[in-house]
Structure formats: C-alpha cells, structure tokens
Design an enzyme around this catalytic site. Structure first.
Site, PDB file in Angstrom:
ATOM      1  N   ASP A 177       0.908  -1.134   0.000  1.00 33.66           N
ATOM      2  CA  ASP A 177       0.000   0.000   0.000  1.00 33.66           C
ATOM      3  C   ASP A 177       0.948   1.184   0.000  1.00 33.66           C
ATOM      4  O   ASP A 177       1.567   1.477   1.032  1.00 33.66           O
ATOM      5  CB  ASP A 177      -0.887   0.014   1.247  1.00 33.66           C
ATOM      6  CG  ASP A 177      -1.889   1.144   1.180  1.00 33.66           C
ATOM      7  OD1 ASP A 177      -1.472   2.273   0.855  1.00 33.66           O
ATOM      8  OD2 ASP A 177      -3.082   0.915   1.426  1.00 33.66           O
ATOM      9  N   HIS A 178       1.093   1.844  -1.142  1.00 32.86           N
ATOM     10  CA  HIS A 178       2.193   2.810  -1.237  1.00 32.86           C
ATOM     11  C   HIS A 178       2.034   3.981  -0.266  1.00 32.86           C
ATOM     12  O   HIS A 178       2.993   4.660   0.047  1.00 32.86           O
ATOM     13  CB  HIS A 178       2.413   3.278  -2.685  1.00 32.86           C
ATOM     14  CG  HIS A 178       1.419   4.277  -3.174  1.00 32.86           C
ATOM     15  ND1 HIS A 178       0.157   3.935  -3.581  1.00 32.86           N
ATOM     16  CD2 HIS A 178       1.492   5.618  -3.327  1.00 32.86           C
ATOM     17  CE1 HIS A 178      -0.493   5.027  -3.956  1.00 32.86           C
ATOM     18  NE2 HIS A 178       0.295   6.061  -3.815  1.00 32.86           N
ATOM     19  N   HIS A 240      -5.891   2.682   1.112  1.00 33.86           N
ATOM     20  CA  HIS A 240      -5.159   3.825   1.666  1.00 33.86           C
ATOM     21  C   HIS A 240      -5.868   4.461   2.860  1.00 33.86           C
ATOM     22  O   HIS A 240      -5.267   4.710   3.904  1.00 33.86           O
ATOM     23  CB  HIS A 240      -4.944   4.899   0.591  1.00 33.86           C
ATOM     24  CG  HIS A 240      -4.351   4.364  -0.679  1.00 33.86           C
ATOM     25  ND1 HIS A 240      -3.370   3.409  -0.700  1.00 33.86           N
ATOM     26  CD2 HIS A 240      -4.607   4.649  -1.986  1.00 33.86           C
ATOM     27  CE1 HIS A 240      -3.034   3.144  -1.964  1.00 33.86           C
ATOM     28  NE2 HIS A 240      -3.781   3.868  -2.752  1.00 33.86           N
TER      29      HIS A 240
HETATM   30  C1  BG6 Z   1      -3.650   4.677  -6.303  1.00 41.52           C
HETATM   31  C2  BG6 Z   1      -4.992   4.746  -6.963  1.00 41.52           C
HETATM   32  O1  BG6 Z   1      -3.605   3.600  -5.414  1.00 41.52           O
HETATM   33  O2  BG6 Z   1      -3.393   5.880  -5.593  1.00 41.52           O
HETATM   34  C3  BG6 Z   1      -5.070   5.963  -7.878  1.00 41.52           C
HETATM   35  O3  BG6 Z   1      -5.223   3.578  -7.718  1.00 41.52           O
HETATM   36  C4  BG6 Z   1      -4.685   7.219  -7.133  1.00 41.52           C
HETATM   37  O4  BG6 Z   1      -6.362   6.097  -8.440  1.00 41.52           O
HETATM   38  C5  BG6 Z   1      -3.364   7.041  -6.409  1.00 41.52           C
HETATM   39  O5  BG6 Z   1      -4.584   8.264  -8.070  1.00 41.52           O
HETATM   40  C6  BG6 Z   1      -3.063   8.220  -5.517  1.00 41.52           C
HETATM   41  O6  BG6 Z   1      -1.751   8.119  -5.047  1.00 41.52           O
HETATM   42  P1  BG6 Z   1      -0.894   9.394  -4.686  1.00 41.52           P
HETATM   43  O7  BG6 Z   1       0.396   8.849  -4.154  1.00 41.52           O
HETATM   44  O8  BG6 Z   1      -0.720  10.191  -5.936  1.00 41.52           O
HETATM   45  O9  BG6 Z   1      -1.685  10.144  -3.661  1.00 41.52           O
END
Ligand code: BG6
Length: 495
Positions: A177-178, A240
C-alpha cells in the site's frame, strides 16, 4: 545474510508502474549504495523485447536522476528481459535457467524477490509456476511483493490469498500500500508516540472528530477501463484510507516493530463499526464528477472519459463517517473524503479537538452584546504535496480588549528536505529487501478492510445513484458537507 544481494524478478516489467516508480526507486537505492554490484533484475512481460531494448527503457526511466549517461547505463546493465506468457510452463523453465545463471554470475546467494505488478487474475498462476518450476528452491530468501488491488471484495481477496499462501508464507508476502511508504504517513506514529502532549489527549475525552482527506485534482486519465470497474471506494477507501485510519486510531504498540504495529492496526480495524446495509445511506455519500472548470481549465465529465460507460454508476468521490467502537474512540466520528477532479491535490488529516468546557470569553469586551465563539484546536498533518504539521490555537487579539483570535503554529518540511525525501516505493522496496514487513499490509488487515467496505458497496449496488452530482474542480457534492453539518461539524479543509 546480505539481504541486498538479490535477484529481483518483475512480472509486468514493461508496464507504467515499473517505469515510473520501480526503476527510479531501484536507481536511487543504487546511488545510495543500498544495491551494489550483487544485484540483477529480470523484467518479464509479453512483449518480444531484447535485453537491449529493455535496458534502453530502464536508462530512460532513470535518466533524470543520473549524474552521467554512463552511470545510468552501468545500472541498466544489471537488467535482463524475458518475454513471458504467464500461462506457459516452458517460459518458467527459461526463467529459472536465466535466474540460476544470474545467481551465479552476480553471486546473489539464492536470494529472490518477485514483484507482481500485473493483473491479480494472474497472481495464483504465477506463484504456483514459481514453485513447480523450481524457482524458489534456492538457499536464500524468497519473497513476493504484491501490488494492489488485492481482490475486488472479501471473497475474491480470500481466494487470492489462499492461492498465494499455498506457495509463500505470510512472512514472505509483502502486500503494497504505497501510502504506507509516504514520509508523513510514517510520521503519524512519531507525532503520536513521541509527543506526550498529543498522546495524552488522543481519545474521546479530548477529540471531537477526525478528518482524513485524500483529494486529487486529476481525473481518471488513461485508467478509465480499470477505474470504471473499481470506483473510489475500492480504489482508495478499502486500502489507503483505512490504513491511514488504523494508524491514527491504533493503541500504542508495545514496541515499534512489525509485530507490534500490525497487531495494533488489526485491532483498530476490527473495532470499526460495520454498518448494516440500510445504515449506509445515512453515513456515506458517493459522487461522480460532471463537467466543470478550475481557473481557466475546463474538464469533461467522468462519463465522457475514455473507456468509461456513458451511463456509468461508478463513484469518483466518497465521503463517509466511521465509528470505532472501543474505549478510546467510542462516539468520535472519523470522517473520510476522497475523490478525483477535486479543487486541488492534497492529502491531509485534521484532528479536531473538543472545545473548552466553558467559554469564559463568550461576550466580546469591545462589543458587549456580541457573542464570541471559539474555534476548535486543530492538529493538521500535511501528507502531500506539502509535508508538515500545524496546530491551530486561540490567542488574544493585540489591543485593549479581549477578543479571541486564531493563531497557527505551522511547520513544513523545507523544499530541500522534500527533494531528498525518499519516494514511497524506494522506502518500501528497501523494507522488502531487508525483510521488514511493518509498512506492508497483513492479510488480516486486508480481510477486515474488505468486510467493512463490502457492505457499503452492496448498499450502493442495490440503488441507483443520481450521477453526475458534483462539478469537476469542486470539493464534491453538497451532501458531503451536510454529513458533518448534521453532527454540528464542518470540514476543516475547504479550499
Ligand atoms: C492509487 C490509486 O492507489 O493511488 C489511484 O489507484 C490514485 O487512483 C493514487 O490516483 C493516488 O496516489 P498518490 O500517491 O498520488 O496520492
């Protein structure tokens, strides 16, 4: 064991994620000396590329970070390409032979890390082939990193998990989960557990509500095909948002370790109230963007985006209220809000404190008849694009009277710090190399998150939404504001 001697095999090696995130992150680890001579990468995908084509792609992906083109080329020389059909057993035989050869050539001690950056439909097939074709029989470690989405609901996630755990044990599985790799998300624990001023107040006696915002200014871009089947609830809330919520709500861990943190996050997720289907309408709002304007830019509606159905019922916005039914949080609403094509990009958390028991400054001294209300104290954690935190307080306005005036203690990481902050993927790749699963999601967390979200999804699937219902470039439908207003609150962040 030297964890960083490793053969990394990326399934989906030609893809967007690999080029935009994985190769630059690996390169940064290489520049920092975390990856030295003893590493090799095999990229696999269907395209019939050669090693040279692949290396050119890798070089291009890291070009802006390299001091010289030679540096990028030396890095890229560690990359090998294998054209691969995930269903073809022969291809795994070739993959194993290449892996064994690289293992010897680079002295990799049999350490293998597999990165599954492709459709989850293939995960089961891939891991079973890795096992049956003898790719995970070497002496070193064998780990697998799995990209989201992990299933599309509880049942599919459970099936997927059973397939993967057939081959890899839970400690060998790194579910990405980045958001957990973001600097300021990791800072939530520091703010809470290293500052007595906050942790002593971190409960329902002092906190009125918590607000988690993940706003995006972009639309669905070229991902309409995926997104129209997913929607914001599954794309953002199941993973997230619930991960951030669990970090905010969990009890202090006994120690700051993988085991300690995961245990507490799971308990927090388990305490989130699972609504009944007929309660969803009261607590959750969905939205989909119509055409709209931001500054001078005009945007098409979601339904006009590429690969999106003209009568799509997919939500691009979710606002909602969770309750956590435990001693610490009973009665405190956790509001969440996320959406595409909103006013601006911003991830921020607002912890809204309760008011003082009695407002002794009720009447203005300057204007005796005028009622003075106090603003609540708010701790804001800025996750992105700026990073930092602020605390809003009430002070006295300068002068003879005693009128209240909000003041803000504001700390933001400098642009220099921001520039040197490791990317989420860089941190997470390093964690996986080190065998540290703290910032990855355990199966129990994934499972509980799906249980929470499935009910909301079912309720929505059983009724038709009146979409579109917010203009691109706004902060979502008005019902999202009413959600808080009916509880006597408001969104602290209202750009
Ligand atoms: C991803 C989603 O997990 O997270 C995307 O699939 C979203 O739809 C993205 O745009 C948002 O990540 P960040 O790091 O740009 O906030």
């Amino acid at each position: 064991m030297d964890n960083k001697k490793v053969l990394l095999t990326i399934f989906g090696g030609t893809g967007d994620l690999a080029q935009r995130k994985l190769y630059p992150s690996l390169f940064r680890l290489y520049l920092k000396g975390q990856l030295k001579e003893s590493f090799a990468v095999i990229g696999t995908a269907r395209r019939p590329w050669t090693n040279n084509t692949y290396r050119e792609v890798v070089q291009k992906a890291v070009a802006s970070l390299a001091q010289t083109p030679e540096q990028a080329a030396t890095f890229a020389s560690h990359f090998y390409y294998q054209s691969h059909n995930v269903n073809d057993t022969e291809h795994y035989v070739a993959l194993r032979d290449l892996a064994d050869q690289l293992d010897e050539q680079y002295q990799l001690a049999g350490n293998r890390l597999f990165y599954l950056a492709m459709s989850p439909n293939f995960f089961g097939t891939i891991v079973h082939h890795l096992e049956s074709q003898g790719m995970i029989t070497t002496d070193g470690y064998h780990r697998v990193i799995i990209e989201k989405p992990f299933g599309t609901d509880y049942n599919s996630a459970e099936t997927l998990n059973a397939e993967i755990t057939d081959v890899f044990s839970e400690t060998e599985i790194y579910r990405i989960d980045h958001y957990l790799g973001k600097e300021m998300i990791q800072n939530i624990s520091a703010i809470r557990f290293a500052n007595n001023i906050f942790e002593s107040q971190w409960n329902n006696r002092y906190i009125a509500n918590v607000q988690i915002n993940i706003a995006e200014d972009l639309g669905v871009e070229e991902r309409g095909g995926y997104y129209d089947k997913s929607g914001a609830l599954k794309d953002m809330v199941q993973n997230h948002i619930l991960q951030v919520l669990s970090l905010l709500a969990m009890e202090p861990p006994i120690e700051f370790s993988e085991k300690g943190i995961r245990q507490e996050k799971i308990k927090a997720l388990e305490a989130i109230r699972i609504y009944k289907e007929d309660e969803v309408k009261e607590h959750f709002v969905r939205g989909q963007y119509a055409a709209g304007k931001r500054n001078d830019q005009t945007f098409a509606s979601y339904r006009e985006e590429e690969n999106v159905a003209a009568d799509s019922q997919t939500e691009t916005f979710v606002a909602g209220k969770f309750y956590i039914d435990n001693f610490r949080w009973s009665g405190v609403p956790f509001y969440i809000r996320t959406g595409k094509r909103l006013t601006e990009k911003g991830t921020r958390i607002n912890i809204v404190f309760k008011q003082v028991p009695v407002n002794v400054f009720k009447t203005s001294i300057n204007e005796p008849c005028e009622q003075q209300s106090l603003e609540p104290n708010v701790l804001t954690i800025y996750i992105q694009p700026t990073e930092g935190f602020s605390l809003s307080l009430n002070g006295k306005e300068v002068g003879n009277g005693f009128d209240m005036h909000p003041v803000k203690l504001d700390y933001r990481n400098s642009s220099e710090i921001l520039e040197n902050t490791p990317e989420a993927y860089e941190k997470l790749l390093l964690d996986a190399l080190n065998g540290d699963g703290t910032n990855f999601t355990h199966w129990d967390e994934v499972a509980q998150s799906w249980r929470i979200v499935d009910v909301i999804r079912h309720a929505w699937d059983h009724s038709t939404a009146e979409f579109p219902n917010y203009a691109a470039g706004s902060m979502g439908p008005k019902e999202a504001d009413e959600l808080l207003e009916k509880d006597g609150f408001k969104w602290i962040w209202s750009p």
